[in-house]
Design a protein around this motif. Structure first.
Motif, short mmCIF file in Angstrom:
data_model
loop_
_atom_site.label_atom_id
_atom_site.label_comp_id
_atom_site.label_asym_id
_atom_site.label_seq_id
_atom_site.Cartn_x
_atom_site.Cartn_y
_atom_site.Cartn_z
N LYS A 195 40.15 33.22 -45.78
CA LYS A 195 38.96 32.51 -46.27
C LYS A 195 37.77 33.45 -46.21
O LYS A 195 37.45 33.99 -45.15
CB LYS A 195 38.68 31.26 -45.44
CG LYS A 195 37.53 30.41 -45.99
CD LYS A 195 37.33 29.13 -45.19
CE LYS A 195 36.22 28.27 -45.80
NZ LYS A 195 36.02 27.01 -45.04
N THR B 94 34.39 25.65 -53.90
CA THR B 94 35.49 26.32 -53.19
C THR B 94 36.65 26.56 -54.13
O THR B 94 37.18 25.62 -54.74
CB THR B 94 35.97 25.48 -51.99
OG1 THR B 94 34.90 25.32 -51.06
CG2 THR B 94 37.15 26.15 -51.29
N VAL C 1 40.51 27.70 -54.47
CA VAL C 1 41.78 27.90 -53.76
C VAL C 1 42.69 28.64 -54.72
O VAL C 1 43.03 28.14 -55.80
CB VAL C 1 42.40 26.56 -53.32
CG1 VAL C 1 43.71 26.82 -52.58
CG2 VAL C 1 41.43 25.79 -52.44
N ASN D 263 33.02 30.00 -52.15
CA ASN D 263 33.92 30.19 -51.03
C ASN D 263 35.33 30.31 -51.60
O ASN D 263 35.69 29.59 -52.55
CB ASN D 263 33.85 29.00 -50.06
CG ASN D 263 32.53 28.93 -49.33
OD1 ASN D 263 31.82 29.93 -49.19
ND2 ASN D 263 32.18 27.75 -48.85
N LEU E 226 44.47 22.35 -48.02
CA LEU E 226 43.23 21.56 -48.18
C LEU E 226 42.92 20.76 -46.92
O LEU E 226 41.76 20.66 -46.49
CB LEU E 226 43.34 20.63 -49.39
CG LEU E 226 43.45 21.30 -50.77
CD1 LEU E 226 43.62 20.23 -51.86
CD2 LEU E 226 42.23 22.16 -51.06
N PHE F 275 41.58 23.12 -43.97
CA PHE F 275 40.19 23.57 -44.11
C PHE F 275 39.23 22.41 -44.42
O PHE F 275 38.05 22.65 -44.66
CB PHE F 275 40.09 24.63 -45.21
CG PHE F 275 40.72 25.94 -44.84
CD1 PHE F 275 40.12 26.79 -43.91
CD2 PHE F 275 41.93 26.34 -45.42
CE1 PHE F 275 40.70 28.00 -43.56
CE2 PHE F 275 42.51 27.56 -45.08
CZ PHE F 275 41.90 28.39 -44.15
N ASP F 276 39.75 21.18 -44.41
CA ASP F 276 38.94 19.97 -44.67
C ASP F 276 38.18 20.09 -45.99
O ASP F 276 36.96 19.88 -46.06
CB ASP F 276 37.97 19.74 -43.50
CG ASP F 276 37.36 18.34 -43.53
OD1 ASP F 276 38.00 17.43 -44.08
OD2 ASP F 276 36.24 18.18 -43.01
N ILE F 277 38.92 20.42 -47.05
CA ILE F 277 38.34 20.59 -48.38
C ILE F 277 38.49 19.28 -49.15
O ILE F 277 39.59 18.75 -49.29
CB ILE F 277 39.03 21.73 -49.14
CG1 ILE F 277 38.94 23.04 -48.35
CG2 ILE F 277 38.44 21.89 -50.54
CD1 ILE F 277 37.54 23.54 -48.11
N HIS F 278 37.36 18.77 -49.67
CA HIS F 278 37.38 17.51 -50.41
C HIS F 278 37.25 17.72 -51.92
O HIS F 278 37.52 16.80 -52.70
CB HIS F 278 36.25 16.60 -49.93
CG HIS F 278 36.33 16.30 -48.47
ND1 HIS F 278 37.26 15.42 -47.95
CD2 HIS F 278 35.63 16.78 -47.41
CE1 HIS F 278 37.11 15.35 -46.63
NE2 HIS F 278 36.14 16.17 -46.27
N SER F 279 36.83 18.91 -52.32
CA SER F 279 36.69 19.22 -53.74
C SER F 279 37.00 20.70 -53.92
O SER F 279 36.38 21.55 -53.29
CB SER F 279 35.27 18.93 -54.22
OG SER F 279 35.10 19.30 -55.57
N ALA F 280 37.97 20.99 -54.80
CA ALA F 280 38.42 22.37 -54.93
C ALA F 280 38.66 22.74 -56.38
O ALA F 280 38.96 21.89 -57.23
CB ALA F 280 39.71 22.60 -54.13
N ARG G 99 42.05 16.05 -55.07
CA ARG G 99 40.91 16.82 -54.54
C ARG G 99 40.66 18.07 -55.37
O ARG G 99 39.59 18.66 -55.31
CB ARG G 99 41.17 17.19 -53.07
CG ARG G 99 40.98 16.02 -52.11
CD ARG G 99 41.32 16.43 -50.67
NE ARG G 99 42.76 16.59 -50.47
CZ ARG G 99 43.32 16.92 -49.30
NH1 ARG G 99 42.55 17.15 -48.24
NH2 ARG G 99 44.63 17.02 -49.20
#
Length: 399
Positions: free
Chosen positions: A130, A139, A141, A166, A198, A201-206, A227
């Protein structure tokens, strides 16, 4: 002062370095990750009239050692990776070369242990990195493909970071760390490793970007993992089976059609493909690598498992903004795969496609020869879709 990486840090042009089309592509690939023109002259001297993989491996090892002695970390890293690339899975030198490559590459780019994460998954760990932007717009991915190590793509990841994102990039099942350390084969159900990453890393929108076979995997992930808001297929690869059989002589293609991949034909298909592997360096490597990646015991089993990597059934479940990239002269993925992919994405929020041409030096697989142009297209598309999404959020229709 820390360098800011931009699209201009990739070279422009495809060079003739080897008469074998596949070996030539891979040589250009490793040059593209360095933009080190010394490599062009050095790699051109590798070819011999009756070249074999052992000869190619030995030459890359020698060039890597020379680069180490000269103190050139990145050149050494890519030569050692090139040598390791062609080594079979059971060769005892493979892990040592891989470890050397990762250490040298990460040192060059300043990717330290604080940016590296091991994420529990099944009976092993996903290896993820990351890198953080100072003012992130979102973010990304990033998903790799059939034969890469995610560390190879460090320059690209830092360009995305320095463009304001990110970036999380990882090797999942059948790739890099998981394949080499746990011998865990790939899964076509890519929503599973994507969900794990996801969640971790507690990703809610990628934004999901997939390179090469990753262009297949990210569509599968987006179909089931909402997400993910934007999807980039860099390049399209809707049908792995077709891409593999495309490499075969036409008369053999007729023999190995989907409806003929059945148990009664297994011995005949194995004999046919084994004979072809003796005649072609490319097929020799592709089939051996495919067996390793997909966890297959024979060429027939590899071909059969490859049939799972088809996006036709899941594409109608993709409801996100989608960008499809394709190379006009891609020798791995025929350009007619692009309209095939377009035709199945019937419920995408928006759909944009771009064919890259020889005149742009970007018509090869994954735009090798002008990766900077491909990244420019991706970054511009991301900017446009984000502007559109903001407008939609603030739009309030009159009643």
């Amino acid at each position: 002062m820390t360098k800011k990486w931009t699209v201009d840090d990739f070279p422009i042009g495809i060079y003739q370095l080897n008469d074998d089309q596949s070996v030539n592509f891979q040589m250009n690939r490793f040059f593209n990750w360095t933009n080190d023109k010394t490599m062009l002259h050095q790699m051109k001297g590798i070819e011999t009239p009756q070249q074999t993989y052992p000869q190619i491996i030995s030459a890359f090892k020698r060039l890597g050692q020379n680069a180490l002695e000269e103190g050139n970390q990145l050149r050494a890293a890519m030569y050692l990776r090139a040598a390791e690339f062609y080594l079979p899975e059971n060769n005892p030198s493979k892990k040592k070369l891989r470890d050397q490559f990762i250490e040298l590459n990460n040192n060059f780019y300043g990717i330290d242990n604080a940016k590296h994460f091991l994420i529990p998954y099944s009976d092993g760990n996903i290896s993820a990195y990351k890198v953080m932007s100072q003012n992130p717009q979102g973010t990304i991915v990033f998903v790799n493909g059939f034969d890469g190590y995610i560390e190879e793509l460090s320059r690209m990841m830092l360009i995305f970071r320095d463009a304001g994102y990110n970036v999380i990039y990882f090797d999942g099942p059948g790739q890099g760390y998981m394949l080499e350390n746990y011998h865990m084969p790939m899964t076509h159900q890519w929503e599973k490793p994507m969900k794990t990453v996801l969640d971790y890393f507690d990703i809610h929108s990628a934004i999901a970007i997939g390179m090469s076979l990753g262009g297949n995997l990210v569509l599968r992930a987006a179909a089931y993992e909402k997400r993910i808001k934007q999807v980039v297929c860099f390049d399209v690869l809707p049908d792995l089976f077709t891409c593999i059989t495309h490499q075969l002589p036409e008369q053999i293609q007729q023999k190995i059609q989907k409806n003929k991949i059945i148990a009664v034909n297994k011995a005949d298909i194995n004999a046919t493909l084994t004979a072809l592997m003796r005649k072609s360096l490319m097929l020799q490597w592709v089939i051996h690598q495919g067996m390793t990646v997909l966890g297959a015991d024979t060429p027939y089993d590899f071909i059969r498992k490859a049939m799972q990597y088809n996006t036709t059934k899941i594409s109608p479940l993709v409801t996100q903004d989608v960008l499809l990239l394709a190379g006009q002269n891609d020798h791995y993925v025929p350009v007619d795969q692009l309209p095939l992919q377009i035709s199945t994405l019937i419920n995408a929020q928006s759909l944009t496609a771009r064919i890259f041409t020889a005149e742009e030096y970007s018509s090869s697989h994954c735009q090798l020869g002008n990766i900077g142009l491909a990244l420019t297209v991706i970054l511009n598309w991301l900017k446009q879709t984000m502007i559109k999404q903001k407008k939609l959020k603030t739009f309030s229709p009159e009643i």
